[in-house]
Motif scaffolding. Structure first.
Motif: not given
Length: 623
Positions: A489-490, A495-499, A528-531
């Protein structure tokens, strides 16, 4: 150009005249280019006209040649062709009518005579080796024939003659199979250049078609120059007024900067006072291991004067095994930013001084190592009282508490001027951005970015310090599924922007500090989302790999950029970054905090990775 020259230029008349001269020059260049474009258009129309005439002539010649010539009655205008030496050139019909053969060349000359009388179009068959002397080329045609023989193609040229301007056009004639019965005797073969069709026609009709367009183009350019010149002059006057206003603003800013500099100097004096009055020793050395600064407490510990310590290496104050330990720590400065270790120093009187070093490496804005500093605690008394473990622990705890308090105070005092700088920068950018030039706005933006990074660095350092020295953990049964739902949730927006695709196994409930576990998984999933490589869709998997009566093993895997495993010993250290700030934001504290959280729970964390394929973090936590 020097600043004073620029200021004088902006105040002068040339400031307005030079752009107008440039605008006039551009207008003239544009008008000239359009004029020549329209003239070229007239030439193209003349070429299309000439090519159409030649195409019709060639089609008629081909028809005549394919039919072996045509017979027409002999008359004054069509007498027998003396240059056509073939059998049956002349015939007499049964009723006595005399006929003569008209070959393609003869027919072309007859058509040329008609077009000359009716349309003013002069057409002439010519060749470098004419059979008929009347087909001999003039000077212009000779040059055109040379061009044809050299493979340059047809030629169109605007020529001045006594009657006015005319277009002259030359198109090639090639030997075709139907032409061979007549021309093979002269040594020609199929595909040879026989000569050319020359056209002369008035240029006036074609030039007249674009003359009105040229007039309108020149008129439009004149109107545009007047309008744009007026607008440009108005804008230049406005720019000059803005420049004057900007100069006033710069003077005000310089005054403000001078005041802030004085305030910063006062604060630096305050920090020096804090360091010099601290109970712990303070020792700062440069990148060559030479002493750059010490405080009074350290001088008292080592029994040396301030001047006796300056420019000397800490290795001068140790012996035996302690010398090797200290040398190793000094070599680690460029790798590990923050270190803590015990070392025994030799005082001036030869007494052993047992100390605890809390060392921090210093890097400049380009991430180049420039030196380090350490707060030094005298632990001689604690080591001498071995039988009193409680007393030793209490004193060490008090010393750490003082260091934490000092770090908190310094952190607070550092953030205060940073907040002021950011606030003033925001106000300046919001109210006066239009008055700044591009370089000024760039300086202001870089100042705000640096202040923001400094503030984030201080906050991460405080977070790491809190996790490293946390004692009162709130241990309770924690449902890891609920923790992961809160983390997702945070991170919902990212997550939505990067699908991103997130997969989470069913996880158990363990005895832990809920807030720390939330921070642990937030850092791991966030990394994990950033790199990720640009354009790659992130995939994150939280998998339960093992569970028994005492421990649970969880893996957090991703498909990110990964890293080389030779850096495994670095990624969990504070302030360690494997990528430049220009590629990925961060301070290098995230995994160090994760490691501290896992260690606080008496667990273990490790990683496996392959560059370009992703990373797998393995967590082992007690139930």
């Amino acid at each position: 150009m020097r600043f004073i020259d620029l200021e004088r230029y902006l105040a002068s008349k040339q400031f307005r005249l030079l752009p107008l001269y440039i605008l006039l020059a551009l207008g003239l260049l544009s008008a000239g280019a359009n004029y020549w474009y329209l003239r070229d258009h007239a030439h193209n129309m003349a070429r299309y006209y000439a090519e159409g005439i030649v195409r019709l002539i060639n089609d008629a010649r081909l028809w005549n040649a394919e039919h072996g010539g045509v017979y027409v009655p002999v008359s004054e205008s069509t007498p027998p062709n003396p240059y056509l030496q073939i059998p049956h050139r002349d015939l007499v019909t049964l009723d006595g009518l005399e006929l003569t053969m008209i070959n393609p060349s003869y027919m072309t000359r007859e058509i040329a005579e008609i077009t000359r009388r009716q349309a003013g179009l002069v057409m002439h068959l010519t060749s470098a080796r004419p059979i008929n002397p009347g087909n001999r080329a003039d000077e212009w045609e000779q040059q055109a024939l040379v061009n044809l023989e050299q493979g340059r193609g047809s030629k169109l040229e605007l020529v001045a003659v006594p009657e006015g301007m005319v277009f002259r056009y030359m198109s090639p004639l090639y030997i075709q199979p139907a032409c061979l019965p007549c021309h093979q005797a002269y040594g020609y073969e199929e595909g040879d250049l026989r000569g050319g069709v020359s056209l002369v026609f008035p240029a006036a009709p074609h030039l007249a078609m674009v003359s009105s367009q040229i007039n309108w183009m020149l008129f439009g350019h004149a109107i545009a120059l007047v309008l744009i010149g007026s607008v440009t002059l108005s804008l230049l006057n406005r720019l000059q007024r803005q420049w004057q206003a900007r100069q006033r603003l710069i003077d005000e800013q310089e005054s403000t900067i001078a005041q802030r500099t004085q305030t910063l100097s006062s604060q630096m004096e305050r920090y020096y006072t804090i360091i010099n009055t601290a109970a712990e020793g303070y020792w700062e050395i440069d990148d060559q291991q030479r002493t750059a600064m010490v405080n009074e407490a350290l001088c008292a510990m080592l029994e040396y004067d301030h001047e006796e310590l300056m420019s000397r290496s800490p290795l001068d104050f140790v012996a035996g095994k302690n010398r090797e330990i200290l040398r190793e720590q000094l070599q680690e400065r460029e790798i590990s930013r923050i270190r803590a270790f015990n070392i025994t120093l030799k005082t001036k009187s030869g007494r052993d001084l047992h100390t605890r070093f809390h060392a921090t490496s210093i890097f400049n804005e380009k991430h180049h190592f420039t030196g380090s500093f350490a707060f030094i605690t005298d632990i001689t008394e604690l080591l001498e009282i071995r039988e009193s473990a409680a007393a030793y622990a209490l004193k060490l705890e008090r010393s750490n508490k003082e260091l934490e308090d000092f770090a908190r105070v310094v952190s607070h005092d550092l953030q205060e001027p940073l907040r002021t700088m950011v606030s003033l920068g925001d106000r300046l950018l919001a109210k006066h951005a239009a008055g700044l030039d591009e370089k000024g706005r760039d300086y202001l933006s870089r100042m705000q970015d640096s202040a923001s990074r400094m503030r984030q660095l201080i906050e991460d350092l405080r977070s790491y310090s809190r996790e490293a020295h946390r004692k009162n953990q709130v241990m309770a049964l924690v449902d890891l599924n609920e923790v992961l739902r809160e983390v997702i949730a945070d991170l919902e927006q990212r997550i939505g922007e990067q699908k991103a695709r997130i997969e989470i196994d069913r996880l158990p409930t363990i005895n832990a500090d809920r807030s720390q576990l939330h921070r642990l998984f937030l850092n791991l999933v966030g990394n994990a989302l950033k790199f990720q490589a640009e354009g790659n869709r992130p995939w994150v998997r939280v998998k339960l790999t093992k569970i028994d009566r005492k421990h649970v093993e969880i893996q957090v895997s991703d498909n990110g950029i990964g890293f080389e495993e030779k850096y495994l010993d670095r990624i969990f250290r504070p302030f360690q970054r494997l990528h430049g700030r220009g590629q990925y934001q961060g301070t290098g504290m995230g995994l160090a905090i994760c490691k501290k959280i896992v260690e606080n729970h008496h667990g273990e964390i490790s990683a496996r990775s392959t560059p370009g394929e992703g990373t797998n973090f393995s967590l082992t936590l007690p139930l």
